[in-house]
Design a protein around this motif. Structure first.
Motif, PDB file in Angstrom:
ATOM      1  N   ALA A  73       0.834  -1.207   0.000  1.00 29.50           N
ATOM      2  CA  ALA A  73       0.000   0.000   0.000  1.00 29.50           C
ATOM      3  C   ALA A  73       0.862   1.247   0.000  1.00 29.50           C
ATOM      4  O   ALA A  73       0.353   2.352   0.200  1.00 29.50           O
ATOM      5  CB  ALA A  73      -0.925  -0.001   1.211  1.00 29.50           C
ATOM      6  N   VAL A  74       2.160   1.075  -0.207  1.00 27.16           N
ATOM      7  CA  VAL A  74       3.103   2.193  -0.201  1.00 27.16           C
ATOM      8  C   VAL A  74       3.520   2.506  -1.629  1.00 27.16           C
ATOM      9  O   VAL A  74       3.889   1.612  -2.386  1.00 27.16           O
ATOM     10  CB  VAL A  74       4.340   1.858   0.653  1.00 27.16           C
ATOM     11  CG1 VAL A  74       5.331   3.010   0.632  1.00 27.16           C
ATOM     12  CG2 VAL A  74       3.924   1.544   2.086  1.00 27.16           C
ATOM     13  N   SER A  75       3.500   3.766  -1.994  1.00 26.60           N
ATOM     14  CA  SER A  75       3.825   4.166  -3.362  1.00 26.60           C
ATOM     15  C   SER A  75       5.319   4.404  -3.536  1.00 26.60           C
ATOM     16  O   SER A  75       6.097   4.404  -2.582  1.00 26.60           O
ATOM     17  CB  SER A  75       3.046   5.420  -3.738  1.00 26.60           C
ATOM     18  OG  SER A  75       1.665   5.154  -3.762  1.00 26.60           O
ATOM     19  N   SER A  76       5.703   4.637  -4.782  1.00 23.89           N
ATOM     20  CA  SER A  76       7.095   4.856  -5.152  1.00 23.89           C
ATOM     21  C   SER A  76       7.172   6.016  -6.143  1.00 23.89           C
ATOM     22  O   SER A  76       6.249   6.235  -6.926  1.00 23.89           O
ATOM     23  CB  SER A  76       7.679   3.579  -5.769  1.00 23.89           C
ATOM     24  OG  SER A  76       8.968   3.803  -6.286  1.00 23.89           O
ATOM     25  N   PHE A  77       8.285   6.742  -6.118  1.00 27.42           N
ATOM     26  CA  PHE A  77       8.447   7.909  -6.982  1.00 27.42           C
ATOM     27  C   PHE A  77       8.485   7.528  -8.461  1.00 27.42           C
ATOM     28  O   PHE A  77       7.900   8.228  -9.296  1.00 27.42           O
ATOM     29  CB  PHE A  77       9.739   8.648  -6.615  1.00 27.42           C
ATOM     30  CG  PHE A  77       9.640   9.521  -5.391  1.00 27.42           C
ATOM     31  CD1 PHE A  77       9.851  10.889  -5.487  1.00 27.42           C
ATOM     32  CD2 PHE A  77       9.349   8.993  -4.143  1.00 27.42           C
ATOM     33  CE1 PHE A  77       9.773  11.701  -4.364  1.00 27.42           C
ATOM     34  CE2 PHE A  77       9.269   9.789  -3.020  1.00 27.42           C
ATOM     35  CZ  PHE A  77       9.485  11.150  -3.123  1.00 27.42           C
ATOM     36  N   HIS A  78       9.215   6.461  -8.810  1.00 20.88           N
ATOM     37  CA  HIS A  78       9.383   6.104 -10.230  1.00 20.88           C
ATOM     38  C   HIS A  78       8.040   5.869 -10.933  1.00 20.88           C
ATOM     39  O   HIS A  78       7.735   6.547 -11.926  1.00 20.88           O
ATOM     40  CB  HIS A  78      10.264   4.860 -10.368  1.00 20.88           C
ATOM     41  CG  HIS A  78      11.652   4.998  -9.855  1.00 20.88           C
ATOM     42  ND1 HIS A  78      12.579   5.862 -10.410  1.00 20.88           N
ATOM     43  CD2 HIS A  78      12.289   4.370  -8.834  1.00 20.88           C
ATOM     44  CE1 HIS A  78      13.728   5.747  -9.758  1.00 20.88           C
ATOM     45  NE2 HIS A  78      13.573   4.857  -8.796  1.00 20.88           N
ATOM     46  N   PRO A  79       7.225   4.911 -10.475  1.00 13.87           N
ATOM     47  CA  PRO A  79       5.955   4.679 -11.169  1.00 13.87           C
ATOM     48  C   PRO A  79       4.995   5.848 -11.057  1.00 13.87           C
ATOM     49  O   PRO A  79       4.201   6.084 -11.980  1.00 13.87           O
ATOM     50  CB  PRO A  79       5.393   3.425 -10.485  1.00 13.87           C
ATOM     51  CG  PRO A  79       6.096   3.341  -9.181  1.00 13.87           C
ATOM     52  CD  PRO A  79       7.443   3.924  -9.395  1.00 13.87           C
ATOM     53  N   THR A  80       5.067   6.600  -9.962  1.00 22.99           N
ATOM     54  CA  THR A  80       4.134   7.717  -9.806  1.00 22.99           C
ATOM     55  C   THR A  80       4.357   8.773 -10.875  1.00 22.99           C
ATOM     56  O   THR A  80       3.388   9.258 -11.494  1.00 22.99           O
ATOM     57  CB  THR A  80       4.260   8.328  -8.398  1.00 22.99           C
ATOM     58  OG1 THR A  80       3.890   7.332  -7.429  1.00 22.99           O
ATOM     59  CG2 THR A  80       3.346   9.534  -8.243  1.00 22.99           C
TER      60      THR A  80
END
Length: 301
Positions: free
Chosen positions: A168-175
């Motif tokens: 449930a934690v996002s990441s900079f690259h895909p965002t």
């Protein structure tokens, strides 16, 4: 040499963007220069490298998945990244040669390296690939419905995206990849499209994920997420850096936002005495040819 003149003494892929964004050139002049991208320099060179079957370098994403003799992790010469690079160059998607090249991709190229083996412009896949793919689909005028639905369904509770499953934690690259794709879709969509409000809401939530972190920092400690995020990179492919994020927000929020100031000052501080920016990070992997970048002037000049 004046920095603008230096940039204009370059490839058509750079010149038309400099004329459009950094000078008072008329739209006709910009259009004429852009038309040269498919016929001269890097754009023409890359188009000429397309295989008869429609691929570039006989692969779609990571040819090493199906051919152990090929580079596995970073085949930047494969179709996905070559199509993306043509978009980065700003090649005219209506140019007959470009149209023919993209039609060959649409009709023949499949994602052989991932489950399903679907046609290139119809694949639904992990966010860092799907976001870039959505930008390519929109730019070259294909149906974006499947890619868009897949991306919207994968948004995380914190507003961003992640290529990892069961998190449930996002990441900079895909965002950043997804945000670019969503913004491209919005700009191209019919104003009456019922999806517009849903896409805009998802995009704003994704932007807030990055802005809350000042494009660079962890919420937990306030420290930099990754020192490479502070470095200028081109082409970025699926990787994140602060300049890529600022390029996005230049278009998405032209009114600005105070949470961008640190990132802007960081980029400004990288300029040399002649008002030029170094290329600090070149991603490992085979490439067709080497290029520099003039992007920083648009966000820090």
């Amino acid at each position: 040499m004046d920095t603008i003149d230096w940039l204009l003494d370059s490839d058509p892929a750079i010149r038309h963007q400099v004329l459009r964004d950094l000078t008072d050139a008329s739209p006709d002049v910009v259009t004429a220069e852009r038309s040269r991208v498919a016929r001269e320099g890097w754009g023409a060179q890359l188009l000429a490298l397309q295989d008869p079957e429609g691929t570039w370098d006989h692969g779609t994403y990571r040819p090493g998945w199906v051919d152990e003799s090929r580079p596995f992790f970073s085949a930047w010469t494969a179709t996905h990244f070559s199509v993306t690079l043509l978009r980065d160059f700003g090649v005219d998607p209506h140019d007959p040669g470009v149209r023919d090249a993209m039609n060959r991709v649409a009709e023949n190229v499949r994602w052989d390296e991932v489950d399903g083996g679907e046609l290139y412009f119809e694949q639904t896949t992990e966010a860092c690939v799907a976001g870039v793919l959505l930008s390519n689909i929109v730019y070259f005028g294909f149906d974006a419905a499947r890619a868009l639905d897949s991306i919207l369904a994968d948004q995380q509770p914190d507003g961003g995206w992640n290529c990892e499953q069961n998190t449930a934690v996002s990441s900079f690259h895909p965002t950043i990849c997804v945000l670019e794709g969503l913004l491209a879709w919005e700009h191209a969509a019919d104003p009456a499209d019922p999806q517009r409000s849903r896409v805009r809401e998802a995009r704003i939530r994704g932007e807030e994920y990055l802005l809350a972190r000042r494009l660079l920092r962890r919420l937990s400690t306030g420290g930099f997420v990754d020192p490479r995020f502070t470095m200028t990179t081109f082409p970025t492919r699926w990787h994140y850096d602060v300049l890529r994020a600022l390029e996005y927000f230049r278009r998405a929020r032209p009114e600005g936002d105070e949470r961008l100031l640190e990132a802007v000052e960081l980029v400004r501080g990288k300029a040399d005495a002649e008002g030029r920016w170094p290329l600090e990070n070149e991603l490992d992997g085979p490439t067709w040819f080497s290029m520099g970048s003039g992007r920083a002037l648009r966000v820090a000049g």
